[in-house]
Design a protein around this motif. Structure first.
Motif, mmCIF file in Angstrom:
data_model
loop_
_atom_site.group_PDB
_atom_site.id
_atom_site.type_symbol
_atom_site.label_atom_id
_atom_site.label_comp_id
_atom_site.label_asym_id
_atom_site.label_seq_id
_atom_site.Cartn_x
_atom_site.Cartn_y
_atom_site.Cartn_z
ATOM 1 N N ASP A 179 5.289 -6.118 6.836
ATOM 2 C CA ASP A 179 4.831 -7.381 6.251
ATOM 3 C C ASP A 179 3.692 -7.189 5.252
ATOM 4 O O ASP A 179 3.328 -8.130 4.552
ATOM 5 C CB ASP A 179 4.393 -8.354 7.347
ATOM 6 C CG ASP A 179 5.559 -8.864 8.170
ATOM 7 O OD1 ASP A 179 6.656 -9.018 7.599
ATOM 8 O OD2 ASP A 179 5.380 -9.090 9.374
ATOM 9 N N GLN A 180 3.139 -5.996 5.205
ATOM 10 C CA GLN A 180 1.985 -5.748 4.350
ATOM 11 C C GLN A 180 2.347 -5.324 2.929
ATOM 12 O O GLN A 180 1.751 -5.801 1.968
ATOM 13 C CB GLN A 180 1.096 -4.658 4.976
ATOM 14 C CG GLN A 180 0.644 -4.955 6.386
ATOM 15 C CD GLN A 180 -0.187 -6.205 6.481
ATOM 16 O OE1 GLN A 180 -1.054 -6.430 5.655
ATOM 17 N NE2 GLN A 180 0.090 -7.023 7.474
ATOM 18 N N VAL A 181 3.290 -4.402 2.793
ATOM 19 C CA VAL A 181 3.501 -3.730 1.507
ATOM 20 C C VAL A 181 3.999 -4.641 0.388
ATOM 21 O O VAL A 181 3.717 -4.383 -0.777
ATOM 22 C CB VAL A 181 4.433 -2.507 1.628
ATOM 23 C CG1 VAL A 181 3.838 -1.453 2.509
ATOM 24 C CG2 VAL A 181 5.806 -2.885 2.090
ATOM 25 N N HIS A 182 4.714 -5.679 0.731
ATOM 26 C CA HIS A 182 5.270 -6.563 -0.309
ATOM 27 C C HIS A 182 4.562 -7.918 -0.353
ATOM 28 O O HIS A 182 5.041 -8.846 -0.994
ATOM 29 C CB HIS A 182 6.769 -6.770 -0.073
ATOM 30 C CG HIS A 182 7.551 -5.503 -0.015
ATOM 31 N ND1 HIS A 182 7.701 -4.651 -1.087
ATOM 32 C CD2 HIS A 182 8.232 -4.909 1.009
ATOM 33 C CE1 HIS A 182 8.439 -3.613 -0.741
ATOM 34 N NE2 HIS A 182 8.770 -3.743 0.525
ATOM 35 N N ARG A 183 3.433 -8.012 0.303
ATOM 36 C CA ARG A 183 2.713 -9.290 0.423
ATOM 37 C C ARG A 183 2.391 -9.917 -0.927
ATOM 38 O O ARG A 183 2.414 -11.138 -1.081
ATOM 39 C CB ARG A 183 1.432 -9.088 1.230
ATOM 40 C CG ARG A 183 0.630 -10.374 1.382
ATOM 41 C CD ARG A 183 -0.572 -10.182 2.220
ATOM 42 N NE ARG A 183 -0.133 -10.088 3.609
ATOM 43 C CZ ARG A 183 -0.898 -9.736 4.610
ATOM 44 N NH1 ARG A 183 -2.145 -9.427 4.403
ATOM 45 N NH2 ARG A 183 -0.426 -9.698 5.827
#
Length: 187
Positions: free
Chosen positions: A136-140
């Protein structure tokens, strides 16, 4: 001297970035491309055990140095394929600060979570659950020039798609749009 092109692959661990990068090096015939992977920089670090605070500081410096190495390679005219995991917001902000936005083709490398988990277990060289933690972090930030799904496309097909978009890069670039939106990392 012309600034080199930067194909920036961002995705979780085990998403297929390195496989796409290898395919790109085979496919791209209009320049000399170098594959720079953050994992390669991490592998150069001393192997002695570090405490949590010392490790965090070393990892931050490693990533900051990696970003600047990519910028330096491009600045002198080298074309670069970057393999990175932007799992912390400061990493993206730092890249926006140091990389020439107009030279970056920003590619989101996605993969379904169940496939990431399978790949991670098959590799055996990553901590279990790393990809899920990063998922959930890398494409936030939500902005790319192009996205590839390695659960649906082969690394070769992704590389072919990237090659085709590289020939007619979008303007303004995703990095330009993100730079306008994101606060600077440094005052």
């Amino acid at each position: 001297m012309t600034t080199g092109r930067i194909i920036f692959l961002n995705g979780t661990s085990s998403s297929g970035k390195s496989s796409i990068a290898r395919e790109l090096l085979d496919l791209l015939d209009d320049g000399v491309f170098f594959h720079l992977a953050v994992d390669g920089f991490n592998a150069m670090r001393t192997k002695r055990e570090l405490g949590p605070a010392e490790l965090d500081a070393a990892l931050r410096r490693t990533r900051e140095g990696f970003h600047r190495a990519v910028a330096a390679m491009a600045q002198v005219g080298n074309d670069v394929v970057v393999d990175h995991v932007l799992s912390e917001p400061w990493r993206l902000r730092d890249c926006l600060d140091v990389l020439p936005a107009e030279s970056v083709l920003f590619v989101g490398v996605r993969c379904p979570l169940d496939e990431l988990t399978r790949r991670e277990a098959a590799r055996g060289d990553r901590p279990a659950g790393l990809a899920a933690l990063q998922y959930d972090q890398v494409h936030r930030h939500g902005v790319y020039d192009l996205e590839c799904d390695t659960g649906a496309m082969s690394p070769r097909a992704c590389a072919e798609r990237i090659r085709d978009v590289l020939a007619d890069r979008p303007y303004p670039t995703a990095f330009t749009r993100l730079r306008d939106r994101e606060p600077a990392a440094r005052p």
